[in-house]
Enzyme design. Sequence first.
Site, PDB file in Angstrom:
ATOM      1  N   LYS A 180      17.452  -3.106  42.956  1.00  0.00           N
ATOM      2  CA  LYS A 180      17.792  -1.711  43.213  1.00  0.00           C
ATOM      3  C   LYS A 180      17.104  -0.784  42.215  1.00  0.00           C
ATOM      4  O   LYS A 180      16.723   0.329  42.548  1.00  0.00           O
ATOM      5  CB  LYS A 180      19.310  -1.530  43.164  1.00  0.00           C
ATOM      6  CG  LYS A 180      20.036  -2.154  44.360  1.00  0.00           C
ATOM      7  CD  LYS A 180      21.519  -1.893  44.274  1.00  0.00           C
ATOM      8  CE  LYS A 180      22.226  -2.379  45.549  1.00  0.00           C
ATOM      9  NZ  LYS A 180      22.045  -3.796  45.815  1.00  0.00           N
ATOM     10  N   GLU A 213      24.858   4.996  38.140  1.00  0.00           N
ATOM     11  CA  GLU A 213      24.538   6.222  38.868  1.00  0.00           C
ATOM     12  C   GLU A 213      25.720   7.179  38.872  1.00  0.00           C
ATOM     13  O   GLU A 213      26.869   6.765  38.727  1.00  0.00           O
ATOM     14  CB  GLU A 213      24.199   5.895  40.334  1.00  0.00           C
ATOM     15  CG  GLU A 213      22.933   5.130  40.525  1.00  0.00           C
ATOM     16  CD  GLU A 213      22.661   4.876  42.004  1.00  0.00           C
ATOM     17  OE1 GLU A 213      21.496   4.624  42.332  1.00  0.00           O
ATOM     18  OE2 GLU A 213      23.607   4.933  42.815  1.00  0.00           O
ATOM     19  N   HIS A 237      34.017  -0.750  48.851  1.00  0.00           N
ATOM     20  CA  HIS A 237      32.578  -0.715  49.127  1.00  0.00           C
ATOM     21  C   HIS A 237      32.152  -1.714  50.193  1.00  0.00           C
ATOM     22  O   HIS A 237      30.968  -2.003  50.334  1.00  0.00           O
ATOM     23  CB  HIS A 237      31.763  -0.933  47.849  1.00  0.00           C
ATOM     24  CG  HIS A 237      31.870   0.214  46.891  1.00  0.00           C
ATOM     25  ND1 HIS A 237      31.166   1.381  47.031  1.00  0.00           N
ATOM     26  CD2 HIS A 237      32.652   0.369  45.800  1.00  0.00           C
ATOM     27  CE1 HIS A 237      31.483   2.205  46.052  1.00  0.00           C
ATOM     28  NE2 HIS A 237      32.386   1.623  45.298  1.00  0.00           N
ATOM     29  N   ARG A 270      16.665  -6.696  55.907  1.00  0.00           N
ATOM     30  CA  ARG A 270      17.194  -7.657  56.879  1.00  0.00           C
ATOM     31  C   ARG A 270      17.903  -6.884  57.980  1.00  0.00           C
ATOM     32  O   ARG A 270      18.016  -5.670  57.926  1.00  0.00           O
ATOM     33  CB  ARG A 270      18.204  -8.588  56.191  1.00  0.00           C
ATOM     34  CG  ARG A 270      19.311  -7.823  55.462  1.00  0.00           C
ATOM     35  CD  ARG A 270      20.376  -8.713  54.895  1.00  0.00           C
ATOM     36  NE  ARG A 270      21.250  -8.044  53.957  1.00  0.00           N
ATOM     37  CZ  ARG A 270      22.244  -7.227  54.259  1.00  0.00           C
ATOM     38  NH1 ARG A 270      22.489  -6.929  55.533  1.00  0.00           N
ATOM     39  NH2 ARG A 270      22.990  -6.681  53.323  1.00  0.00           N
TER      40      ARG A 270
END
Length: 678
Positions: A116, A200, A235, A292
């Site tokens: 990421k 973040e 999440h 994917r």
Amino acid sequence: MFTKVLIANRGEIACRVIKTCRRLGIRTVAVYSEADAGARHVRMADEAVLIGPPPARESYLRIEAILDAVRQTGAEAVHPGYGFLSENEDFASALAESGVTFIGPPVDAIRAMGSKSAAKQLMEKAQVPLVPGYHGDNQDPAFLQQQADAIGYPVLIKASAGGGGKGMRIVNDSSEFAAALSSCQREAKSSFGDDHVLVEKYLVRPRHIEIQVFADTQGNVVHLFERDCSVQRRHQKVLEEAPAPGMTLERRAQMGKAACDAARAVGYVGAGTVEFIASQDGTFYFMEMNTRLQVEHPVTEMITGQDLVEWQLRVAAGETLPLAQEQLSIRGHALEARIYAEDAAKGFLPSTGRLIHLDPPVETLNVRVDSGVEQGDEITPYYDPMIAKLIVWDEDRDRANARMLNALAHYRVAGVANNVEFLSRLVVCPAFTTADLDTGLIERERDFLFPHQEAVPNEVYALATLAELLREAQEAASGASVHEDPHSPWHRRDGWRLNSGFTRSVKLRAGDDERTIHVTYAPVGLYVLDLDGRSVEVRGLLSADGALRAELGGRRLSATVIVAEEKRHVFVDGRSYLLSAVDPLYLPGSGTGPDNRLTAPMPGRIVALLAEPGQVQEGTPLLIMEAMKMEHTIRAPSAGTLKAFRHGVGDQVSEGSELVDFEAEATAREVKLEPDAV
């Protein structure tokens, strides 16, 4: 086109791929662990190869085992599904070296998007909007906390190699950062073999909107519009829909362009999903790119009329994209609900066991069920506890929502805890029906979604009692048929008496509520039930599959009553109720052990011991278990004394294993297990 494809996955996605391959005339090879020897994907495939013991790391994650299966079967290509090795660059490289086609993106694209942190640096160069944060390589805890303090709370700690909601923690205050970082890294290491994280800014009331992209080897890139995946818990997505409510044509074009730019920046080929986080005003930021097919791809298929697995196969075989951007359009609205073996009322605690009854709604052009299990199959502790994906389509969102509610009302599962009723409440929740969406919707609407347990209606007790009586009569008739005189009244179970009537009692329990229903046998299959002093005449017909056609006091209705040992699962009017038949010979007081036992509610592994022996308060975290791919914290059920731990870090424990020696001050003691909030 390929003639034989191996699917390096299991469950519903393996079954999904097999269906498209079968339609295209492609033979399929399944791989399976010892736990999946009788699994549906194994039964559906043309061939199947055993690849190892139940734990995924010893089977589905073993690259060499998959390669051996490819060599044994002569498969020309491998479809990785999602999860497991689907985004593993070493796996893709090994296939390429073996001359086998990987039905996925190039290794360089997997590598670029697998981290990421690296992906965000790449997207920054491609001028794709990014959330403020730190995506670098410095993983010193003190440095990361300094970055978080500078960004400003709340922040999100996220595993760089993560996905599926694992290895993510929301931190609201600087004092919570160190503990959250440690837990996040530990979970990331366990799930992905990499504890690298990024930090973040966490947007308040964000929406999760993703764009489906596709690219071929000739350089063509298109997007197949957006999906809204905002309804999540910890999440992990719960409900997905396409298109996103409130999406303007201008913003759709902007997000589609950004997603295609992201795909071009890494030389992408095949199916990919570019995930964005969006504020309530529509401003959007790049989160990650999943290299994917996504779990929620069926909603895109429903609104575009395209088979994305077929697109994957054609692109991997070197063909151009089936359609250009201007040929793609949106029709109607689609919703997907994930049916899980989990107890929503207990923090979505995963459930294991045999599916003694599994009756999904009938599939039509508007209703689709993607499942990897059938009635009689086991939900094991080794893999994700998904039962199925329920997908519906209609002309607009309101109609699709109504169709989803109706489909859920006809989804009947017994044998494991499941989230069907929770999903039914979710789709009628005002915040959802009015599209007031954000990733915190479930927590925000807790009062609506997790109501206090209501008393079981008398009608349900009546249906369960009637089913009990009819089942007894059927068993008696079946038994009588083997006797010399099958018509003898002595074999009957209909209350027949020579010169009198007959009255008996049936005892049923729902939770702590125990009811005694007095039954008077009347002529011609009629029974009179005394429910709390009110007499009701009942009769009915019971099928072998538990389907009950009942008449209660002149009212006719249909229900299903499933028997599993002492349990009675009653399905009626879109609701399910769990009752227990009370054995009149049962003697209470034969407890199963001392009150101070804290036991494992499911199989798992001890990953951390959080307390020192001594006095602890109610709710004190004692240890962390990892089970069903998630971390769960076990807390003290009351104030008391922690005497000792029964297991160490790394130990595997089975369901019911004693975890700690705990002496409670209170009289009521039970394990409090709650999945870690992220």
